[in-house]
Motif scaffolding. Structure first.
Motif, PDB file in Angstrom:
ATOM      1  N   UNK A 225     -51.238   6.676  13.097  1.00 30.74           N
ATOM      2  CA  UNK A 225     -49.775   6.760  13.135  1.00 30.74           C
ATOM      3  C   UNK A 225     -49.128   5.467  13.603  1.00 30.74           C
ATOM      4  N   UNK A 226     -49.936   4.541  14.070  1.00 25.07           N
ATOM      5  CA  UNK A 226     -49.405   3.265  14.560  1.00 25.07           C
ATOM      6  C   UNK A 226     -49.472   2.149  13.512  1.00 25.07           C
ATOM      7  N   UNK A 227     -49.914   2.443  12.309  1.00 24.51           N
ATOM      8  CA  UNK A 227     -50.098   1.400  11.296  1.00 24.51           C
ATOM      9  C   UNK A 227     -48.835   0.569  11.055  1.00 24.51           C
ATOM     10  N   UNK A 228     -47.647   1.166  10.874  1.00 28.48           N
ATOM     11  CA  UNK A 228     -46.462   0.328  10.637  1.00 28.48           C
ATOM     12  C   UNK A 228     -46.125  -0.560  11.835  1.00 28.48           C
ATOM     13  N   UNK A 229     -46.304  -0.041  13.049  1.00 33.84           N
ATOM     14  CA  UNK A 229     -46.011  -0.817  14.247  1.00 33.84           C
ATOM     15  C   UNK A 229     -46.961  -2.008  14.362  1.00 33.84           C
ATOM     16  N   UNK A 230     -48.249  -1.778  14.144  1.00 35.53           N
ATOM     17  CA  UNK A 230     -49.215  -2.873  14.195  1.00 35.53           C
ATOM     18  C   UNK A 230     -48.939  -3.897  13.104  1.00 35.53           C
ATOM     19  N   UNK A 231     -48.540  -3.422  11.924  1.00 32.75           N
ATOM     20  CA  UNK A 231     -48.230  -4.348  10.832  1.00 32.75           C
ATOM     21  C   UNK A 231     -47.024  -5.211  11.175  1.00 32.75           C
ATOM     22  N   UNK A 232     -46.028  -4.621  11.832  1.00 31.24           N
ATOM     23  CA  UNK A 232     -44.867  -5.400  12.254  1.00 31.24           C
ATOM     24  C   UNK A 232     -45.256  -6.433  13.305  1.00 31.24           C
ATOM     25  N   UNK A 233     -46.118  -6.040  14.241  1.00 30.34           N
ATOM     26  CA  UNK A 233     -46.603  -7.013  15.232  1.00 30.34           C
ATOM     27  C   UNK A 233     -47.355  -8.157  14.559  1.00 30.34           C
ATOM     28  N   UNK A 234     -48.088  -7.847  13.492  1.00 31.05           N
ATOM     29  CA  UNK A 234     -48.863  -8.874  12.789  1.00 31.05           C
ATOM     30  C   UNK A 234     -47.956  -9.822  12.000  1.00 31.05           C
ATOM     31  N   UNK A 235     -46.956  -9.270  11.310  1.00 30.47           N
ATOM     32  CA  UNK A 235     -46.169 -10.075  10.375  1.00 30.47           C
ATOM     33  C   UNK A 235     -45.067 -10.890  11.050  1.00 30.47           C
ATOM     34  N   UNK A 236     -44.455 -10.354  12.101  1.00 25.69           N
ATOM     35  CA  UNK A 236     -43.300 -11.012  12.697  1.00 25.69           C
ATOM     36  C   UNK A 236     -43.725 -12.074  13.702  1.00 25.69           C
ATOM     37  N   UNK A 237     -42.886 -13.065  13.857  1.00 22.31           N
ATOM     38  CA  UNK A 237     -43.076 -14.106  14.877  1.00 22.31           C
ATOM     39  C   UNK A 237     -42.253 -13.697  16.095  1.00 22.31           C
ATOM     40  N   UNK A 238     -42.920 -13.316  17.186  1.00 16.93           N
ATOM     41  CA  UNK A 238     -42.193 -12.702  18.294  1.00 16.93           C
ATOM     42  C   UNK A 238     -42.642 -13.150  19.672  1.00 16.93           C
ATOM     43  N   UNK A 239     -43.781 -13.793  19.820  1.00 14.86           N
ATOM     44  CA  UNK A 239     -44.227 -14.255  21.129  1.00 14.86           C
ATOM     45  C   UNK A 239     -44.788 -13.183  22.029  1.00 14.86           C
ATOM     46  N   UNK A 240     -45.113 -12.001  21.467  1.00 15.27           N
ATOM     47  CA  UNK A 240     -45.693 -10.908  22.252  1.00 15.27           C
ATOM     48  C   UNK A 240     -47.193 -10.853  21.970  1.00 15.27           C
ATOM     49  N   UNK A 241     -47.986 -10.781  23.022  1.00 17.39           N
ATOM     50  CA  UNK A 241     -49.435 -10.660  22.889  1.00 17.39           C
ATOM     51  C   UNK A 241     -49.827  -9.189  22.995  1.00 17.39           C
ATOM     52  N   UNK A 242     -50.571  -8.689  22.004  1.00 17.55           N
ATOM     53  CA  UNK A 242     -51.086  -7.326  22.068  1.00 17.55           C
ATOM     54  C   UNK A 242     -52.523  -7.373  22.564  1.00 17.55           C
ATOM     55  N   UNK A 243     -52.813  -6.613  23.618  1.00 17.35           N
ATOM     56  CA  UNK A 243     -54.145  -6.569  24.210  1.00 17.35           C
ATOM     57  C   UNK A 243     -54.782  -5.231  23.845  1.00 17.35           C
ATOM     58  N   UNK A 244     -55.822  -5.285  23.026  1.00 15.56           N
ATOM     59  CA  UNK A 244     -56.518  -4.070  22.610  1.00 15.56           C
ATOM     60  C   UNK A 244     -57.415  -3.568  23.730  1.00 15.56           C
ATOM     61  N   UNK A 245     -57.265  -2.295  24.086  1.00 18.20           N
ATOM     62  CA  UNK A 245     -58.120  -1.674  25.091  1.00 18.20           C
ATOM     63  C   UNK A 245     -59.083  -0.713  24.408  1.00 18.20           C
ATOM     64  N   UNK A 246     -60.004  -0.154  25.161  1.00 13.74           N
ATOM     65  CA  UNK A 246     -60.965   0.799  24.610  1.00 13.74           C
ATOM     66  C   UNK A 246     -60.606   2.240  24.961  1.00 13.74           C
ATOM     67  N   UNK A 247     -59.501   2.413  25.667  1.00 12.66           N
ATOM     68  CA  UNK A 247     -59.096   3.741  26.136  1.00 12.66           C
ATOM     69  C   UNK A 247     -57.612   3.662  26.467  1.00 12.66           C
ATOM     70  N   UNK A 248     -56.837   4.653  26.038  1.00  7.08           N
ATOM     71  CA  UNK A 248     -55.399   4.626  26.322  1.00  7.08           C
ATOM     72  C   UNK A 248     -55.100   4.736  27.812  1.00  7.08           C
ATOM     73  N   UNK A 249     -55.981   5.396  28.566  1.00  2.00           N
ATOM     74  CA  UNK A 249     -55.773   5.444  30.017  1.00  2.00           C
ATOM     75  C   UNK A 249     -55.731   4.028  30.577  1.00  2.00           C
TER      76      UNK A 249
END
Length: 607
Positions: free
Chosen positions: A74-98
């Motif tokens: 359900x997060x595919x559009x959000x991740x795609x927007x993070x990938x395509x746009x120039x925004x200066x935000x770093x996404x840190x992938x975790x192994x658990x939502x907690x």
């Protein structure tokens, strides 16, 4: 190239109906072609934003630098927007939502700005909950974003359907599931306003899959810059309240200040220092209030209460004729389940939350205000008194209590016992860890020892533990989040081996992030807190609290972490020092004394 990471765009409609771009949040200069502003300009003029893109732009407008999260359908559009746009935000992938939520919490507590975490629908929404409730109850500003199934599929029994609004409602300060894309910008503004004003807390936004593709009017992309940090819109005390509180304190013979986490959140440490020094009044803290004063400050008594308090410090609480709670809710831990202050003690209470004042004790004077503003007013009032103020002699009494407390501590720390005593671990940490480090502890074996005996060199947020709800597995993620907020300072995560089992998968996240995190594990092959409680409450009938010993150093090594296992107390100090000085992630697995055999500074276990 100019940095537009702090850029917030406010679109003001003129009478002619045209739009004007106004930079806010202190960013000067016009938006010029050839930089990120140009891409924002294109979006605004071409009306090309969809819901996911508008969310990214709103987070950018609030100066978000890091998002901690885990991917899902359900997060595919959000991740795609993070990938395509120039925004200066770093996404840190975790192994658990907690862990994503714990990282956002640690980041927020250190940075003084909202931490942002995200996860997908279904299990992602339920896993993110522990971190949100901890942040909310600890007055930490955290935004939890969970994507959701499409609005069009509600009620049709789709995979991962859950009523996210109902799920989050009792556990957050504010939450909503957004039903339309054009609501996204104002719901983000409301989320940041709720997080950062009044008593800070966690909020939740649900973002359905289908609305992430729907159009959003770019003129709605603007932010209130004062809500990019917290506390925002600080409330001043009502006229006369501070003066009445000071007069009550001055009328006492043996007053005590007890500071909770509100003082550190408010940034009131300098004003508290001035106030306590002027009166020479003892200042104790809750566990969350550590850092209200540096531990070396002559007026800093240290932690009081049932977890981390000791007999010499508890005597101050028991004998004081007036107790001043500052940014402290006077809950069960700080008061040892309301054992003290006693019924004869007078109470003065400073807090930004009116619901905390008078909740547990009849209050002689209430000051409902931001603590930094209230203490600033109190200091001005003291300065204005024509005859000055008397001194309560707190520093001399504190010095005597500390001598008594640490005599026993150093005796146990240096006894050379095996398994290694927790006191020896704390002493080695004290001698090895730099004074400006950020130490994060899980709430188990390590927490009371750190709270009682580790001396924080500087005021402010240098020690964190999740005392509101006490979930195991917190320290690793929160310490990593704290490092993202303050990368110049050494992060240290301290946990028991029970907690290690909750969180060891995130060692990969630590390695991938290249964080110089020092991890210290107290290994005693049991859920030690419960085992010690079974000793006292159940006559030593130990049931189902023990597990097989794991070589945590070997586990960490397989993840690519420099690691050691320590069994001899003679090796302890040098090994911890080497781990702290190591330039990358490091772990020290210490075989330590079982908690039920130890002399833990926990009031219910003390003789």
């Amino acid at each position: 190239m100019p940095d537009f990471a702090n850029l917030s765009i406010r679109t003001a409609r003129r009478k002619s109906g045209s739009a004007a771009l106004l930079p806010i949040a202190g960013v000067a200069g016009a938006v010029r072609p050839g930089n990120r502003g140009a891409s924002i300009m294109t979006e605004l003029t071409n009306n090309t934003l969809n819901g996911a893109e508008s969310l990214v732009r709103m987070l950018e407008a609030y100066d978000v630098k890091h998002i901690f999260g885990l991917c899902g359908d359900t997060s595919l559009p959000f991740y795609d927007a993070l990938y395509r746009l120039d925004h200066g935000i770093s996404h840190v992938l975790t192994r658990d939502e907690r862990t994503a939520a714990y990282m956002a919490d640690g980041y927020s507590r250190v940075a003084g700005k909202p931490g942002v975490c995200e996860g997908p629908s279904g299990g992602g929404a339920t896993y993110i909950l522990p971190g949100l409730i901890e942040a909310s109850e600890s007055s930490s500003a955290v935004l939890g974003i969970t994507t959701d199934i499409s609005v069009a599929s509600y009620g049709k029994f789709p995979l991962t359907e859950v009523d996210q609004a109902a799920l989050m409602r009792p556990l957050t300060k504010w939450n909503t599931v957004i039903a339309r894309a054009d609501h996204i910008p104002r719901m983000v503004r409301k989320a940041f306003r709720a997080m950062t004003t009044g008593r800070p807390g966690a909020v939740h936004l649900g973002l359905p899959y289908d609305i992430q593709y729907d159009a959003v009017d770019p003129s709605e992309i603007w932010a209130e810059p004062r809500h990019a940090t917290y506390p925002a819109w600080r409330a001043a005390p009502e006229p006369g309240a501070v003066e009445a509180a000071v007069d009550s304190i001055l009328s006492a013979s043996s007053p005590l200040i007890v500071c909770g986490g509100g003082g550190v959140v408010s940034g009131a440490t300098a004003e508290l220092d001035r106030f306590a020094s002027a009166l020479d009044i003892p200042v104790a803290t809750s566990i969350s209030g550590q850092g209200s004063l540096a531990d070396a400050h002559p007026n800093c008594l240290g932690v009081v209460g049932s977890n981390g308090g000791t007999d010499p410090t508890w005597e101050f609480m028991r004998r004081s004729d007036l107790v001043v709670f500052m940014g402290c809710r006077a809950g069960s831990t700080t008061t040892a389940r309301w054992e003290a202050p006693g019924p004869s003690a007078r109470i003065v209470h400073f807090d930004s939350d009116p619901m905390a004042v008078g909740a547990n004790y009849p209050t002689e004077v209430a000051v409902v205000a931001d603590l930094r503003l209230a203490l600033s007013a109190a200091n001005r009032y003291i300065d204005s008194l024509p005859d000055g103020v008397g001194k309560f002699g707190g520093s001399a009494k504190i010095a005597k209590a500390k001598r008594k407390k640490f005599e026993e501590f150093y005796r146990l720390a240096g006894c050379g016992a095996k398994p290694i005593r927790p006191e020896a671990i704390i002493d080695a940490m004290q001698r090895s860890i730099p004074g400006d480090a950020t130490i994060v502890s899980d709430p188990g074996t390590s927490c009371p020892y750190l709270s009682a005996y580790y001396r924080q060199a500087n005021p402010g947020r240098h020690f964190i533990t999740n005392r509101a709800h006490g979930a195991l597995g917190y320290a690793l993620g929160a310490a990593l989040g704290a490092w993202f907020a303050r990368p110049s300072r050494k992060p240290v995560a301290v946990m028991g081996d029970g907690s290690f089992g909750f969180t060891c998968g995130e060692l990969e996240t630590v390695v991938r992030s290249k964080a110089p995190l020092a991890i210290i594990v107290f290994s005693n092959s049991s859920f030690g807190w419960i085992r010690a409680s079974q000793r006292d409450d159940c006559g030593g009938r130990y049931h189902n609290v023990d597990f097989d010993r794991t070589d945590h150093a070997a586990v960490a090594s397989d993840y690519g972490i420099k690691s050691w296992r320590v069994e001899d107390p003679a090796d302890l100090r040098a090994t911890i020092g080497e781990a702290v000085e190591h330039g990358g992630p490091a772990l020290v697995d210490i075989l330590c004394q079982p908690l039920e055999e130890a002399n833990a500074p926990v009031r219910r276990w003390m003789g």
